[in-house]
Design a protein around this motif. Structure first.
Motif, short mmCIF file in Angstrom:
data_model
loop_
_atom_site.label_atom_id
_atom_site.label_comp_id
_atom_site.label_asym_id
_atom_site.label_seq_id
_atom_site.Cartn_x
_atom_site.Cartn_y
_atom_site.Cartn_z
N HIS A 33 0.32 -8.99 13.34
CA HIS A 33 -0.04 -7.57 13.31
C HIS A 33 -1.43 -7.36 12.73
CE1 HIS A 33 4.43 -6.18 13.47
NE2 HIS A 33 3.96 -6.52 14.67
N ASP A 34 -1.79 -8.11 11.70
CA ASP A 34 -3.14 -7.97 11.12
C ASP A 34 -4.23 -8.33 12.12
OD1 ASP A 34 -2.07 -7.12 8.71
OD2 ASP A 34 -2.33 -9.06 7.71
N SER A 35 -3.90 -9.18 13.09
CA SER A 35 -4.89 -9.54 14.11
C SER A 35 -5.01 -8.46 15.18
CB SER A 35 -4.50 -10.87 14.77
OG SER A 35 -3.40 -10.69 15.64
N GLY A 36 -4.15 -7.43 15.09
CA GLY A 36 -4.20 -6.34 16.06
C GLY A 36 -3.22 -6.48 17.20
N TYR A 89 0.26 -6.31 19.12
CA TYR A 89 1.57 -5.68 19.21
C TYR A 89 2.37 -6.53 20.17
CZ TYR A 89 5.13 -2.40 20.92
OH TYR A 89 6.30 -1.81 21.30
N TYR A 101 -4.93 -4.57 19.99
CA TYR A 101 -5.68 -3.42 19.49
C TYR A 101 -6.80 -3.91 18.57
CZ TYR A 101 -1.68 -0.46 20.79
OH TYR A 101 -0.68 0.20 21.46
N ASP A 102 -7.83 -3.09 18.41
CA ASP A 102 -8.83 -3.38 17.38
C ASP A 102 -8.18 -3.28 16.01
OD1 ASP A 102 -10.92 -3.84 19.14
OD2 ASP A 102 -11.49 -1.72 19.18
N HIS A 103 -7.32 -2.28 15.85
CA HIS A 103 -6.55 -2.10 14.62
C HIS A 103 -5.16 -1.62 15.04
CE1 HIS A 103 -5.51 -1.13 10.52
NE2 HIS A 103 -5.10 0.05 10.94
N LEU A 104 -4.14 -2.39 14.72
CA LEU A 104 -2.78 -2.06 15.14
C LEU A 104 -2.27 -0.84 14.37
CD1 LEU A 104 -0.40 -2.97 16.92
CD2 LEU A 104 0.39 -4.30 14.98
N PRO A 105 -1.94 0.25 15.06
CA PRO A 105 -1.42 1.44 14.39
C PRO A 105 -0.09 1.15 13.69
CG PRO A 105 -2.02 1.93 16.67
CD PRO A 105 -2.07 0.45 16.51
N ARG A 139 3.47 -1.28 14.52
CA ARG A 139 4.06 -2.27 13.62
C ARG A 139 5.56 -1.99 13.44
NH1 ARG A 139 0.39 -4.98 9.56
NH2 ARG A 139 -1.70 -4.55 10.30
#
Length: 82
Positions: free
Chosen positions: A32-35, A37, A68-72, A76
Motif C-alpha cells: 500500500h505504501d508503494s501506491g 491497490y 496510484y501515486d498515493h493510495l487513498p 487501503r
C-alpha cells in the motif's frame, strides 16, 4: 487459504503463526505504501515460501490492481476488507 499458505502454517506454533501474520501485515503495508491497490487481497492471493521461517511473503492475482501515486485511505480499507 491457498495450499501453499495452509501447508506452511499447518505445523507451526501459535508464536510462529503470529510472526508470520505480522510479516504478512508488514508486506501489505509496503504494498500500500508503494501506491498499489491489489483489489483481490484474499488469503489465496498470499504466497509464502514452503518454510515459514524463510519470511518471504508475496502476492498473486494482480489482475484488478491499480497503481496510484498515493493510495487513498479508502482503497487501503477496501483491500483489507476483501
Amino acid at each position: 487459504m491457498s495450499n501453499a499458505l495452509a501447508g506452511s502454517l499447518r505445523d507451526c506454533s501459535p508464536a510462529e503463526r503470529e510472526e508470520f501474520f505480522t510479516r504478512a501485515g508488514r508486506a501489505v503495508a509496503r504494498l500500500h505504501d508503494s501506491g498499489a491497490y491489489h483489489g483481490q487481497l484474499f488469503a489465496n492471493h498470499l504466497y509464502t515460501s514452503p518454510e515459514v521461517e524463510a519470511g518471504q511473503v508475496g502476492f498473486l492475482g494482480f489482475r484488478r490492481s491499480v497503481l496510484y501515486d498515493h493510495l487513498p485511505l479508502l482503497r487501503r480499507v477496501q483491500d483489507l476488507a476483501a
